[in-house]
Design an enzyme around this catalytic site. Structure first.
Site, PDB file in Angstrom:
ATOM      1  CG  ASP A 122      16.751 -13.058   2.233  1.00  0.00           C
ATOM      2  OD1 ASP A 122      16.179 -13.668   3.164  1.00  0.00           O
ATOM      3  OD2 ASP A 122      17.995 -12.932   2.153  1.00  0.00           O
ATOM      4  CD  GLU A 157      13.814 -18.217   4.820  1.00  0.00           C
ATOM      5  OE1 GLU A 157      14.274 -18.714   5.871  1.00  0.00           O
ATOM      6  OE2 GLU A 157      14.526 -17.864   3.871  1.00  0.00           O
ATOM      7  CG  ASP A 192      21.598 -10.467   1.332  1.00  0.00           C
ATOM      8  OD1 ASP A 192      21.194 -11.184   2.266  1.00  0.00           O
ATOM      9  OD2 ASP A 192      22.651  -9.805   1.386  1.00  0.00           O
TER      10      ASP A 192
END
Length: 183
Positions: free
Chosen positions: A7, A67, A139
């Protein structure tokens, strides 16, 4: 299969490593790379690059998941996030890892069952799916969610690829001319 989820962020980059055996998911490691804000942008990106290289060396994942970033209301923030993401991609590519990308909607749907789930819901489901003693930091949870998403989606993607390959192969052996099949 060992999966590294990432992330990326310019202030905090989360990472999470899971192992997949059949349908069983096992937690391996997770954490947050805290990027100093009092140094220049190139040095901040180097912190992400170097730390992710170290994570890969330490945990030896087979693949990685991240992502996909979409444009948000602030183009400058999106550009900075893209640069952090670029540093992460370079670290993974430098270590020879394939990177699989998923939208936030895919990740949340895969982990929570709802594409518009709140961060807290993602954290709770990551805890439950990986049988963790506590709720992971935001996170780390997002990174673990990326890895879980890949664990859930990759078998389906592989099956689709096999079916597409089989369909292409069978078409290659049969010639079609003027609407009629010839053997």
């Amino acid at each position: 299969m060992r999966i590294l989820g990432v992330d990326p962020g310019l202030r905090r980059t989360g990472f999470g490593v899971i192992e997949v055996r059949g349908s069983k998911l096992t937690y391996v490691a997770s954490g947050t790379i805290v990027v100093p804000t009092d140094v220049t942008l190139p040095l901040r990106l180097k912190v992400i690059l170097d730390n992710l290289r170290e994570v890969v060396e330490q945990h030896q994942p087979d693949v990685s998941a991240m992502e996909i970033v979409f444009m948000n209301t602030n183009p400058a923030s999106t550009l900075l996030l893209g640069q952090a993401r670029g540093a992460a991609l370079c670290a993974l590519a430098d270590r020879g890892l394939a990177v699989h990308e998923y939208t936030a909607l895919q990740i949340k749907k895969s982990v929570v069952g709802a594409g518009r789930a709140a961060k807290e819901q993602v954290q709770m489901m990551v805890q439950r799916l990986l049988n963790l003693d506590g709720i992971p930091a935001p996170d780390s949870a997002d990174a673990l969610a990326c890895a879980i998403c890949h664990a859930h989606i990759s078998p389906i993607s592989e099956k689709i690829a096999e079916l597409n390959y089989a369909a292409r192969s069978s078409r290659g052996r049969t010639k079609v001319r003027a609407g009629r099949m010839l053997g």
